[in-house]
Enzyme design. Structure first.
Site, PDB file in Angstrom:
ATOM      1  N   HIS A 136      39.068  27.906  36.399  1.00 47.88           N
ATOM      2  CA  HIS A 136      38.358  28.588  37.492  1.00 47.88           C
ATOM      3  C   HIS A 136      37.036  29.097  36.924  1.00 47.88           C
ATOM      4  O   HIS A 136      36.942  29.434  35.732  1.00 47.88           O
ATOM      5  CB  HIS A 136      39.244  29.754  37.932  1.00 47.88           C
ATOM      6  CG  HIS A 136      38.785  30.522  39.127  1.00 47.88           C
ATOM      7  ND1 HIS A 136      37.773  31.438  39.070  1.00 47.88           N
ATOM      8  CD2 HIS A 136      39.229  30.525  40.412  1.00 47.88           C
ATOM      9  CE1 HIS A 136      37.611  31.977  40.277  1.00 47.88           C
ATOM     10  NE2 HIS A 136      38.474  31.439  41.106  1.00 47.88           N
ATOM     11  N   ASP A 151      44.371  32.960  31.181  1.00 46.55           N
ATOM     12  CA  ASP A 151      44.134  33.379  32.562  1.00 46.55           C
ATOM     13  C   ASP A 151      45.457  33.225  33.321  1.00 46.55           C
ATOM     14  O   ASP A 151      45.908  32.109  33.587  1.00 46.55           O
ATOM     15  CB  ASP A 151      43.036  32.494  33.161  1.00 46.55           C
ATOM     16  CG  ASP A 151      42.747  32.837  34.623  1.00 46.55           C
ATOM     17  OD1 ASP A 151      43.444  33.705  35.180  1.00 46.55           O
ATOM     18  OD2 ASP A 151      41.818  32.229  35.186  1.00 46.55           O
ATOM     19  N   GLN A 183      47.138  32.550  38.339  1.00 50.68           N
ATOM     20  CA  GLN A 183      47.991  31.725  39.213  1.00 50.68           C
ATOM     21  C   GLN A 183      49.424  31.643  38.710  1.00 50.68           C
ATOM     22  O   GLN A 183      50.223  30.889  39.261  1.00 50.68           O
ATOM     23  CB  GLN A 183      47.422  30.305  39.338  1.00 50.68           C
ATOM     24  CG  GLN A 183      46.092  30.234  40.049  1.00 50.68           C
ATOM     25  CD  GLN A 183      46.166  30.618  41.536  1.00 50.68           C
ATOM     26  OE1 GLN A 183      47.242  30.656  42.132  1.00 50.68           O
ATOM     27  NE2 GLN A 183      45.022  30.909  42.121  1.00 50.68           N
ATOM     28  N   LYS A 215      46.706  38.660  44.094  1.00 53.80           N
ATOM     29  CA  LYS A 215      47.435  37.385  44.159  1.00 53.80           C
ATOM     30  C   LYS A 215      48.924  37.600  43.895  1.00 53.80           C
ATOM     31  O   LYS A 215      49.689  36.651  43.800  1.00 53.80           O
ATOM     32  CB  LYS A 215      46.868  36.401  43.137  1.00 53.80           C
ATOM     33  CG  LYS A 215      45.436  35.943  43.449  1.00 53.80           C
ATOM     34  CD  LYS A 215      45.002  34.904  42.447  1.00 53.80           C
ATOM     35  CE  LYS A 215      43.509  34.735  42.378  1.00 53.80           C
ATOM     36  NZ  LYS A 215      42.956  33.991  43.493  1.00 53.80           N
ATOM     37  N   CYS A 269      36.328  27.342  43.462  1.00 56.87           N
ATOM     38  CA  CYS A 269      35.726  27.928  42.247  1.00 56.87           C
ATOM     39  C   CYS A 269      36.043  27.088  41.011  1.00 56.87           C
ATOM     40  O   CYS A 269      36.290  27.629  39.922  1.00 56.87           O
ATOM     41  CB  CYS A 269      36.170  29.365  42.030  1.00 56.87           C
ATOM     42  SG  CYS A 269      35.730  30.456  43.373  1.00 56.87           S
TER      43      CYS A 269
HETATM   44  C1  LIG Z   1      42.972  30.565  37.939  1.00 55.94           C
HETATM   45  C2  LIG Z   1      42.133  31.684  38.491  1.00 55.94           C
HETATM   46  N1  LIG Z   1      41.441  32.453  37.652  1.00 55.94           N
HETATM   47  C3  LIG Z   1      40.681  33.465  38.083  1.00 55.94           C
HETATM   48  C4  LIG Z   1      40.583  33.754  39.417  1.00 55.94           C
HETATM   49  C5  LIG Z   1      39.717  34.874  39.851  1.00 55.94           C
HETATM   50  O1  LIG Z   1      40.452  35.849  40.517  1.00 55.94           O
HETATM   51  P1  LIG Z   1      39.679  37.061  41.218  1.00 55.94           P
HETATM   52  O2  LIG Z   1      38.745  36.452  42.212  1.00 55.94           O
HETATM   53  O3  LIG Z   1      40.767  37.852  41.837  1.00 55.94           O
HETATM   54  O4  LIG Z   1      38.969  37.777  40.134  1.00 55.94           O
HETATM   55  C6  LIG Z   1      41.265  32.972  40.347  1.00 55.94           C
HETATM   56  C7  LIG Z   1      41.121  33.199  41.793  1.00 55.94           C
HETATM   57  O5  LIG Z   1      41.302  32.324  42.599  1.00 55.94           O
HETATM   58  C8  LIG Z   1      42.070  31.910  39.867  1.00 55.94           C
HETATM   59  O6  LIG Z   1      42.756  31.129  40.698  1.00 55.94           O
END
Ligand SMILES: Cc1ncc(COP(=O)(O)O)c(C=O)c1O
Length: 411
Positions: free
Chosen positions: A122, A199, A202, A225, A366
């Site tokens: 992401h 990260d 998910q 999430k 993203c």
């Molecule tokens: C794999 C992953 N990393 C980071 C993020 C970023 O999350 P946030 O927008 O809540 O900071 C997301 C959000 O969709 C994501 O799916």
């Protein structure tokens, strides 16, 4: 599945309508709905003891501090942190990852060093590393994918070298929905003396995460999430690493003494929590952890697997559907299904689905470098959670069958 029906009753929004239709909410990868228990905890905080934590000597402030610090303890236990001070509250995963990039990355990397990330990241776990690379002169290297969408083992072996100082990898791809073996990647990173940033955005709401088992140096995720409100996120970091890092944001609460020209900083975790924090969010996060642990991840994984196993064969029967990352042979498929309807822009697909009450995500999610790598401009994504039912899948697939007809294409 009976379980999902049981949990559905806890989610008030899912009993409302969208475009005059019952909602089939299949955008859980973007954000999850909130159960009554979480909503009550947030309202209870604001209605019962709202005050600035850590700052007041009066009962309300003490209570707010207790709620906030209890959330830290619960979060530490939830992901297996050794001590609560290893949990830093942020506003989301993005801020958590930026904290590591700014505070650890800019301080510890230099020209000649290498950062290794995957092409499936992401933007939140990609753009900060680009910034660190540009600012320090370090090189940014990518692990690419096997044809089935999984990370290339060869790349993991060859790209992480003695020059690598930091490896950053998602535990589950937010587009392909495939679990990565982050334990193996962390071990490889450690074998060359690099730190490993995972990260967990998910993963943490869908499977049991134990940061000790992974041996992640840093682990980031967002509350929203995982059934909690927006505006609360988490960075876990190993104590010694966090302790040695400079603060990321400066201001109130993160200090020990402030002189006219100098400041000494507070101990962990306060050093990384400048300014008034999101106590209501923390109250919601605690309630969400209680809720998830009350159900158990075995049941949550079983619900999502049932939905994937139910949906995929039906989708494969539709000649106009393209699927991405949907090979289930390795047993690491999660409840995220990325797809396109041939010849139809994903935004049109999502709009047509929306008109039937089915919510899916459309766009690049993203993850532009990943889409480019896959030769796509964009895709649609359906992502399941514990309250989704086979009926949601039926409605999604029924709506998909109409898409091409609505736009005047043949089947
Ligand atoms: C794999 C992953 N990393 C980071 C993020 C970023 O999350 P946030 O927008 O809540 O900071 C997301 C959000 O969709 C994501 O799916």
């Amino acid at each position: 599945m009976a379980d999902a029906q049981e949990f559905l009753k806890d989610f008030p929004l899912l009993h409302t309508e969208m475009n005059g239709r019952p909602i089939a909410y299949l955008d859980n990868g973007a954000t999850t709905q909130k159960p009554e228990q979480v909503i009550k905890a947030i309202c209870g905080y604001y209605g019962g003891c709202n005050a600035n934590p850590h700052r007041g000597a009066y009962a309300l402030s003490v209570e707010a501090t207790e709620i906030y610090e209890n959330a830290r303890k619960r979060t530490a236990a939830f992901i297996g942190a050794k001590r609560p001070e290893e949990i830093i509250f942020t506003k989301n995963a993005t801020e958590a990852l930026n904290l590591v990039a700014y505070s650890y990355g800019l301080t510890n990397l230099k020209q000649g060093d290498e950062i290794v990330i995957t092409i499936a990241e992401h933007h939140s776990n990609l753009v900060p590393w680009q910034h660190v690379a540009h600012a320090t002169g370090a090189a940014l290297k990518y692990i690419y994918l096997e044809p089935d969408g999984n990370l290339s083992d060869e790349d993991i072996e060859t790209k992480i070298t003695e020059r690598t100082k930091l490896v950053a990898c998602t535990q589950v791809s937010n587009v392909l929905g495939l679990k990565n073996d982050v334990k193996k990647i962390a071990a490889k990173a450690h074998s060359v003396g690099a730190v490993c940033v995972v990260d967990g955005s998910q993963s943490v709401a869908h499977q049991k995460v134990d940061v000790q088992e992974i041996d992640a140096d840093f682990f980031a995720f967002s509350g929203h999430k995982m059934l909690s409100p927006m505006g609360i996120g988490v960075l876990y970091g190993k104590y010694d690493l966090l302790d040695a890092m400079p603060p990321f944001l400066m201001g109130g609460d993160m200090i020990e003494y402030v002189e006219e020209q100098q400041t000494t900083y507070a101990e962990l975790p306060a050093k990384f929590e400048a300014g008034t924090q999101n106590v209501g969010g923390a109250a919601g996060l605690t309630a969400a952890i209680d809720y998830l642990e009350g159900i158990g991840f075995d049941r949550i994984e079983a619900i999502e697997k049932d939905l994937v196993d139910y949906a995929l064969p039906q989708l494969r029967e539709l000649p106009f559907i393209e699927l991405y990352g949907c090979d289930t042979k390795r047993g690491n498929k999660t409840g995220i299904i990325a797809f396109n309807v041939k010849d139809v822009h994903p935004h049109d697909v999502a709009t047509i689905l929306d008109s039937t009450g089915v919510a899916v995500r459309a766009g690049h999610h993203c993850a532009q470098p990943l889409h480019r790598y896959l030769g796509l401009n964009a895709s649609c994504r359906a992502s399941f959670y514990l309250y989704n039912t086979r009926e949601d899948v039926d409605r999604w697939i029924a709506a998909l069958k109409k898409v091409r007809g609505v736009l005047g294409y043949g089947a």
